[in-house]
Design a protein around this motif. Structure first.
Motif, PDB file in Angstrom:
ATOM      1  N   ASP A 157       0.842  -1.187   0.000  1.00  0.00           N
ATOM      2  CA  ASP A 157       0.000   0.000   0.000  1.00  0.00           C
ATOM      3  C   ASP A 157       0.891   1.257   0.000  1.00  0.00           C
ATOM      4  O   ASP A 157       1.893   1.310   0.713  1.00  0.00           O
ATOM      5  CB  ASP A 157      -0.891  -0.009   1.247  1.00  0.00           C
ATOM      6  CG  ASP A 157      -1.968   1.044   1.191  1.00  0.00           C
ATOM      7  OD1 ASP A 157      -3.019   0.770   0.600  1.00  0.00           O
ATOM      8  OD2 ASP A 157      -1.750   2.161   1.722  1.00  0.00           O
ATOM      9  N   LEU A 158       0.502   2.233  -0.809  1.00  0.00           N
ATOM     10  CA  LEU A 158       1.342   3.434  -0.952  1.00  0.00           C
ATOM     11  C   LEU A 158       1.492   4.206   0.356  1.00  0.00           C
ATOM     12  O   LEU A 158       2.469   4.901   0.562  1.00  0.00           O
ATOM     13  CB  LEU A 158       0.719   4.386  -1.993  1.00  0.00           C
ATOM     14  CG  LEU A 158       0.761   3.921  -3.445  1.00  0.00           C
ATOM     15  CD1 LEU A 158      -0.201   4.751  -4.293  1.00  0.00           C
ATOM     16  CD2 LEU A 158       2.181   4.030  -3.977  1.00  0.00           C
ATOM     17  N   VAL A 159       0.494   4.085   1.220  1.00  0.00           N
ATOM     18  CA  VAL A 159       0.545   4.805   2.498  1.00  0.00           C
ATOM     19  C   VAL A 159       0.874   3.847   3.648  1.00  0.00           C
ATOM     20  O   VAL A 159       1.748   4.115   4.470  1.00  0.00           O
ATOM     21  CB  VAL A 159      -0.809   5.506   2.776  1.00  0.00           C
ATOM     22  CG1 VAL A 159      -0.802   6.176   4.142  1.00  0.00           C
ATOM     23  CG2 VAL A 159      -1.121   6.516   1.678  1.00  0.00           C
ATOM     24  N   GLN A 160       0.167   2.741   3.694  1.00  0.00           N
ATOM     25  CA  GLN A 160       0.209   1.892   4.891  1.00  0.00           C
ATOM     26  C   GLN A 160       1.282   0.800   4.841  1.00  0.00           C
ATOM     27  O   GLN A 160       1.465   0.067   5.809  1.00  0.00           O
ATOM     28  CB  GLN A 160      -1.171   1.236   5.114  1.00  0.00           C
ATOM     29  CG  GLN A 160      -2.334   2.215   5.143  1.00  0.00           C
ATOM     30  CD  GLN A 160      -2.378   3.065   6.421  1.00  0.00           C
ATOM     31  OE1 GLN A 160      -1.748   2.738   7.424  1.00  0.00           O
ATOM     32  NE2 GLN A 160      -3.107   4.164   6.369  1.00  0.00           N
ATOM     33  N   GLY A 161       1.968   0.648   3.725  1.00  0.00           N
ATOM     34  CA  GLY A 161       2.987  -0.402   3.623  1.00  0.00           C
ATOM     35  C   GLY A 161       2.367  -1.740   3.228  1.00  0.00           C
ATOM     36  O   GLY A 161       1.253  -1.785   2.698  1.00  0.00           O
ATOM     37  N   VAL A 162       3.082  -2.824   3.536  1.00  0.00           N
ATOM     38  CA  VAL A 162       2.615  -4.138   3.084  1.00  0.00           C
ATOM     39  C   VAL A 162       1.305  -4.515   3.791  1.00  0.00           C
ATOM     40  O   VAL A 162       1.180  -4.349   4.998  1.00  0.00           O
ATOM     41  CB  VAL A 162       3.675  -5.224   3.397  1.00  0.00           C
ATOM     42  CG1 VAL A 162       3.169  -6.604   3.002  1.00  0.00           C
ATOM     43  CG2 VAL A 162       4.971  -4.912   2.674  1.00  0.00           C
ATOM     44  N   HIS A 163       0.360  -4.982   3.003  1.00  0.00           N
ATOM     45  CA  HIS A 163      -0.901  -5.455   3.583  1.00  0.00           C
ATOM     46  C   HIS A 163      -1.167  -6.865   3.079  1.00  0.00           C
ATOM     47  O   HIS A 163      -1.041  -7.136   1.890  1.00  0.00           O
ATOM     48  CB  HIS A 163      -2.054  -4.526   3.182  1.00  0.00           C
ATOM     49  CG  HIS A 163      -3.348  -4.886   3.835  1.00  0.00           C
ATOM     50  ND1 HIS A 163      -3.611  -4.627   5.164  1.00  0.00           N
ATOM     51  CD2 HIS A 163      -4.442  -5.535   3.360  1.00  0.00           C
ATOM     52  CE1 HIS A 163      -4.817  -5.084   5.471  1.00  0.00           C
ATOM     53  NE2 HIS A 163      -5.348  -5.629   4.392  1.00  0.00           N
ATOM     54  N   ARG A 164      -1.519  -7.760   4.001  1.00  0.00           N
ATOM     55  CA  ARG A 164      -1.757  -9.160   3.633  1.00  0.00           C
ATOM     56  C   ARG A 164      -3.099  -9.607   4.210  1.00  0.00           C
ATOM     57  O   ARG A 164      -3.452  -9.204   5.309  1.00  0.00           O
ATOM     58  CB  ARG A 164      -0.743 -10.098   4.301  1.00  0.00           C
ATOM     59  CG  ARG A 164       0.644  -9.890   3.930  1.00  0.00           C
ATOM     60  CD  ARG A 164       1.531 -10.955   4.576  1.00  0.00           C
ATOM     61  NE  ARG A 164       2.890 -10.610   4.227  1.00  0.00           N
ATOM     62  CZ  ARG A 164       3.652  -9.791   4.944  1.00  0.00           C
ATOM     63  NH1 ARG A 164       3.196  -9.283   6.076  1.00  0.00           N
ATOM     64  NH2 ARG A 164       4.865  -9.496   4.539  1.00  0.00           N
ATOM     65  N   GLN A 165      -3.743 -10.446   3.449  1.00  0.00           N
ATOM     66  CA  GLN A 165      -4.980 -11.031   3.969  1.00  0.00           C
ATOM     67  C   GLN A 165      -5.172 -12.388   3.316  1.00  0.00           C
ATOM     68  O   GLN A 165      -4.963 -12.527   2.107  1.00  0.00           O
ATOM     69  CB  GLN A 165      -6.156 -10.111   3.615  1.00  0.00           C
ATOM     70  CG  GLN A 165      -7.447 -10.457   4.316  1.00  0.00           C
ATOM     71  CD  GLN A 165      -8.559  -9.480   3.945  1.00  0.00           C
ATOM     72  OE1 GLN A 165      -8.839  -9.284   2.762  1.00  0.00           O
ATOM     73  NE2 GLN A 165      -9.177  -8.872   4.937  1.00  0.00           N
ATOM     74  N   ASN A 166      -5.534 -13.358   4.137  1.00  0.00           N
ATOM     75  CA  ASN A 166      -5.874 -14.663   3.579  1.00  0.00           C
ATOM     76  C   ASN A 166      -7.371 -14.675   3.314  1.00  0.00           C
ATOM     77  O   ASN A 166      -8.179 -14.664   4.248  1.00  0.00           O
ATOM     78  CB  ASN A 166      -5.491 -15.783   4.548  1.00  0.00           C
ATOM     79  CG  ASN A 166      -5.709 -17.154   3.908  1.00  0.00           C
ATOM     80  OD1 ASN A 166      -6.760 -17.408   3.312  1.00  0.00           O
ATOM     81  ND2 ASN A 166      -4.718 -18.013   4.001  1.00  0.00           N
TER      82      ASN A 166
END
Ligand code: GLU
Length: 308
Positions: A157-166
């Protein structure tokens, strides 16, 4: 609209490949929480020499008071947020959502489900796939759900950094056609982001959780995936997101000079104090020239009061 003077266009370099967008649901006038999303996506697009489109997500007529879409466009114009091209109305795009739905059905990627809300709730917060495994599909009164697998979706994410979801374990099979036969937001948004060639989606943190579903649908439909940036959601003094439900007031665009300034402060930019009294166009121009997306707070929520 086309012959109005757009001061920003005077400082624009030739278009880059960047295409951004603001996609309000016309359930009422803009409140401060939606204005800051519009300002962030607008400034990010213009700072990258990009185009900025407006799409009206008018897919849920019972929730849309007459005149709300026109009012939002008027508010955007008064705030100096001038979009490129024609506004796209989702209510005029139903045949395209139907085609995408049909493609997903033909590829056996979804199923009909007539489970009630209370039944789903009683089996836990994640849909347990009950209808996916039944021998015959319901004939009426059904929603259509996408089959999810034990798949990790990950993006930067450009603002929040790495985002992961299963998706399989954290979301479950999700709805793309509602029981009332309205197309779900998740389906319409990916069809239109693809159609409009959107490369960058800058929006509120409340939609971060939807993004993996959208990325998954893009993969199933062979669409490209835009870059995403999720800015903090603005909350009121009681910590509730500004929304129609929390009775957030409509912004007063007649008196708009402090609004853009307040957005810049909340977005972590550092406008000089004397910009407060400038007109919105000047404030936006300053925001574009000094935009630093890295300075946007990596937070889920921010109180509007911060800027006072
Ligand atoms: N229409 C959605 C809303 O107003 C936003 C959709 C999006 O930005 O993806 O919450």
């Amino acid at each position: 609209m086309s012959n109005s003077i757009n001061p920003v266009s005077q400082i624009r370099k030739p278009d880059s490949g960047y295409v951004g967008r603001f996609a309000p649901s016309p359930t009422g006038p803009l409140h401060f929480g939606s204005v800051i999303a519009a300002v962030a996506s607008y400034i990010d697009a213009r700072a990258n020499q990009g185009r900025w489109l407006v799409r009206m997500e008018d897919l849920d007529p019972p929730r849309e008071p007459p005149g709300a879409a026109a009012n939002i466009l008027r508010q955007l114009t008064q705030l100096g947020l001038q979009w490129d091209g024609e506004v796209l109305y989702q209510s005029q795009r139903l045949e395209y959502y139907a085609l995408a739905l049909q493609e997903l059905i033909d590829n056996d990627l979804c199923f009909r489900c007539d489970c009630s809300r209370s039944k789903i709730k009683s089996s836990g917060s994640i849909y347990d796939g009950a209808c996916r495994h039944r021998p015959s599909e319901p004939e009426q009164g059904y929603a259509v759900r996408i089959k999810t697998e034990d798949t990790l979706i990950e993006f930067q994410d450009l603002v929040q950094g790495v985002h992961r979801q299963n998706l399989g374990t954290e979301v479950g099979d999700f709805v793309i056609l509602r029981k009332d036969k309205l197309f779900a937001y998740q389906l319409a948004v990916v069809v239109d982001d693809e159609y409009q060639g959107i490369t960058h989606v800058v929006r509120g943190f409340d939609l971060l959780d939807s993004t993996p579903r959208q990325v998954y649908l893009q993969q199933l439909l062979n669409y490209s995936t835009p870059r995403y940036g999720h800015i903090p959601v603005i909350v009121n003094a009681s910590g509730d997101k500004l929304s129609k439900q929390s009775f957030a007031p409509s912004v007063d665009v007649e008196n708009s000079s402090h609004l853009i300034y307040q957005c810049l402060i909340l977005l972590g930019q550092a406008p000089p104090a004397n910009l407060l009294n400038s007109d919105p166009h000047t404030q936006l121009r300053w925001g574009i020239a000094h935009w630093d997306v890295q300075a946007v707070p990596k937070l889920a929520k921010l109180p509007q009061e911060l800027s006072k």
